[in-house]
Scaffold this active site. Structure first.
Site, PDB file in Angstrom:
ATOM      1  N   GLY A  74      91.857  32.077  42.967  1.00 10.27           N
ATOM      2  CA  GLY A  74      90.838  32.919  42.697  1.00 10.27           C
ATOM      3  C   GLY A  74      89.867  32.858  43.930  1.00 10.27           C
ATOM      4  O   GLY A  74      90.059  32.068  44.744  1.00 10.27           O
ATOM      5  N   GLN A 113      82.572  33.472  48.971  1.00 14.20           N
ATOM      6  CA  GLN A 113      83.437  32.846  49.816  1.00 14.20           C
ATOM      7  C   GLN A 113      83.852  33.424  51.331  1.00 14.20           C
ATOM      8  O   GLN A 113      84.411  32.945  51.866  1.00 14.20           O
ATOM      9  CB  GLN A 113      84.520  32.459  49.130  1.00 14.20           C
ATOM     10  CG  GLN A 113      84.075  31.416  47.873  1.00 14.20           C
ATOM     11  CD  GLN A 113      85.378  30.888  47.065  1.00 14.20           C
ATOM     12  OE1 GLN A 113      85.766  31.578  46.300  1.00 14.20           O
ATOM     13  NE2 GLN A 113      85.921  29.615  47.440  1.00 14.20           N
ATOM     14  N   CYS A 169      88.890  23.921  45.223  1.00 18.72           N
ATOM     15  CA  CYS A 169      88.036  25.281  45.814  1.00 18.72           C
ATOM     16  C   CYS A 169      88.486  25.423  47.278  1.00 18.72           C
ATOM     17  O   CYS A 169      88.128  24.319  48.124  1.00 18.72           O
ATOM     18  CB  CYS A 169      86.692  25.392  45.615  1.00 18.72           C
ATOM     19  SG  CYS A 169      85.690  26.520  45.965  1.00 18.72           S
ATOM     20  N   LEU A 170      88.656  26.681  47.628  1.00 19.76           N
ATOM     21  CA  LEU A 170      89.207  27.026  49.084  1.00 19.76           C
ATOM     22  C   LEU A 170      87.871  26.726  49.999  1.00 19.76           C
ATOM     23  O   LEU A 170      88.164  26.457  51.067  1.00 19.76           O
ATOM     24  CB  LEU A 170      89.677  28.384  49.187  1.00 19.76           C
ATOM     25  CG  LEU A 170      90.804  28.838  48.338  1.00 19.76           C
ATOM     26  CD1 LEU A 170      90.905  30.448  48.693  1.00 19.76           C
ATOM     27  CD2 LEU A 170      91.894  27.947  48.972  1.00 19.76           C
ATOM     28  N   HIS A 183      84.954  29.279  36.994  1.00 26.69           N
ATOM     29  CA  HIS A 183      84.866  28.691  38.240  1.00 26.69           C
ATOM     30  C   HIS A 183      84.537  29.843  39.318  1.00 26.69           C
ATOM     31  O   HIS A 183      83.432  29.440  40.021  1.00 26.69           O
ATOM     32  CB  HIS A 183      86.057  27.958  38.763  1.00 26.69           C
ATOM     33  CG  HIS A 183      86.295  27.456  40.344  1.00 26.69           C
ATOM     34  ND1 HIS A 183      86.468  26.191  40.341  1.00 26.69           N
ATOM     35  CD2 HIS A 183      86.005  28.125  41.316  1.00 26.69           C
ATOM     36  CE1 HIS A 183      86.284  26.152  41.780  1.00 26.69           C
ATOM     37  NE2 HIS A 183      86.170  27.350  42.367  1.00 26.69           N
ATOM     38  N   GLU A 184      85.118  30.823  39.479  1.00 29.25           N
ATOM     39  CA  GLU A 184      84.762  31.936  40.037  1.00 29.25           C
ATOM     40  C   GLU A 184      83.274  32.544  40.035  1.00 29.25           C
ATOM     41  O   GLU A 184      82.577  32.891  40.827  1.00 29.25           O
ATOM     42  CB  GLU A 184      85.901  32.978  40.149  1.00 29.25           C
ATOM     43  CG  GLU A 184      87.067  32.659  40.691  1.00 29.25           C
ATOM     44  CD  GLU A 184      87.322  31.815  41.876  1.00 29.25           C
ATOM     45  OE1 GLU A 184      86.436  32.175  42.639  1.00 29.25           O
ATOM     46  OE2 GLU A 184      88.162  31.052  42.006  1.00 29.25           O
ATOM     47  N   HIS A 207      80.485  30.751  41.272  1.00 27.57           N
ATOM     48  CA  HIS A 207      80.016  31.181  42.604  1.00 27.57           C
ATOM     49  C   HIS A 207      79.193  32.222  42.980  1.00 27.57           C
ATOM     50  O   HIS A 207      78.509  32.248  43.937  1.00 27.57           O
ATOM     51  CB  HIS A 207      81.479  31.489  43.297  1.00 27.57           C
ATOM     52  CG  HIS A 207      82.365  30.316  44.079  1.00 27.57           C
ATOM     53  ND1 HIS A 207      81.887  29.348  44.745  1.00 27.57           N
ATOM     54  CD2 HIS A 207      83.441  30.135  43.776  1.00 27.57           C
ATOM     55  CE1 HIS A 207      82.861  28.788  44.944  1.00 27.57           C
ATOM     56  NE2 HIS A 207      83.904  28.986  44.374  1.00 27.57           N
TER      57      HIS A 207
HETATM   58 NI    NI Z   1      85.825  28.088  44.462  1.00 30.31          NI
END
Ligand code: NI
Length: 190
Positions: free
Chosen positions: A45, A50, A98-99, A140-141, A144
């Site tokens: 995701g 991000q 998380c990236l 989670h997304e 953000h």
């Molecule tokens: Ni994330």
């Protein structure tokens, strides 16, 4: 275009994202580039903040985790202006990463059943009840888009224990094998 992933500490990750008002050619290209950035960094995701854009746009492809979570097979979602409604308040803890926080993986408590409403790439509205790991990815997304990251859900003690790792990200001293952008305060690194 290869989009760099913005790292924890960058202010864009703490901003509240703006709703998308119309689909444009620029946004269609952005969606494509976001999928590519997500695949290149082996994420399931990615939210627009991000990649440095404070807009309510998320891409998800949960298929890579379908060996462990069969419900995720073939689930690919482009979410514009998503809204999450909690259907069952019971929380379950599972490991997340998380990236934007490379090298950190922690158990995060989240509800397992949600109702998700969103617009697709043609700005057509959808509503679906979602459970299990896909519901976790969506939450989670969508966090953000509210300027939240998964470690915000951790106890003070857990956060204390990952302080060293967080500091390495904040100061640009973390090895990452995909293109990244550190906070503006990190000078002369990568
Ligand atoms: Ni994330």
């Amino acid at each position: 275009m290869k989009l760099p992933i913005y790292m924890y500490g960058h202010p864009v990750l703490r901003a509240t994202a703006e709703p998308v008002t119309e689909m444009t050619d620029e946004l269609r290209t952005l969606v494509k580039d976001m999928y590519q950035a997500m695949y290149d960094s082996e994420g399931v995701g990615l939210a627009a903040p991000q990649i440095g854009r404070s807009i309510k746009l998320v891409v998800i492809d949960a298929d890579p985790v379908s060996d462990t979570f069969p419900d995720c097979a073939g689930r690919k979602l482009t979410l514009i202006n998503p809204e999450v409604e909690i259907l069952d308040g019971d929380e379950v803890s599972r490991s997340e990463g998380c990236l934007s926080l490379p090298g950190i993986s922690e158990a995060v408590p989240r509800v397992e059943h949600i109702r998700l409403s969103w617009l697709d790439e043609d700005m057509k509205p959808h509503t679906e009840e979602i459970s299990g790991f896909l519901a976790r990815i969506v939450q989670h997304e969508c966090d953000h888009l509210q300027g939240k990251v998964f470690i915000d859900h951790l106890s003070g003690l857990r956060r204390q224990l990952i302080k060293g790792k967080l500091n390495r990200i904040l100061t640009g001293r973390v090895p990452v094998d995909y293109p990244v952008r550190f906070a503006p305060s990190v000078k002369g690194r990568r």
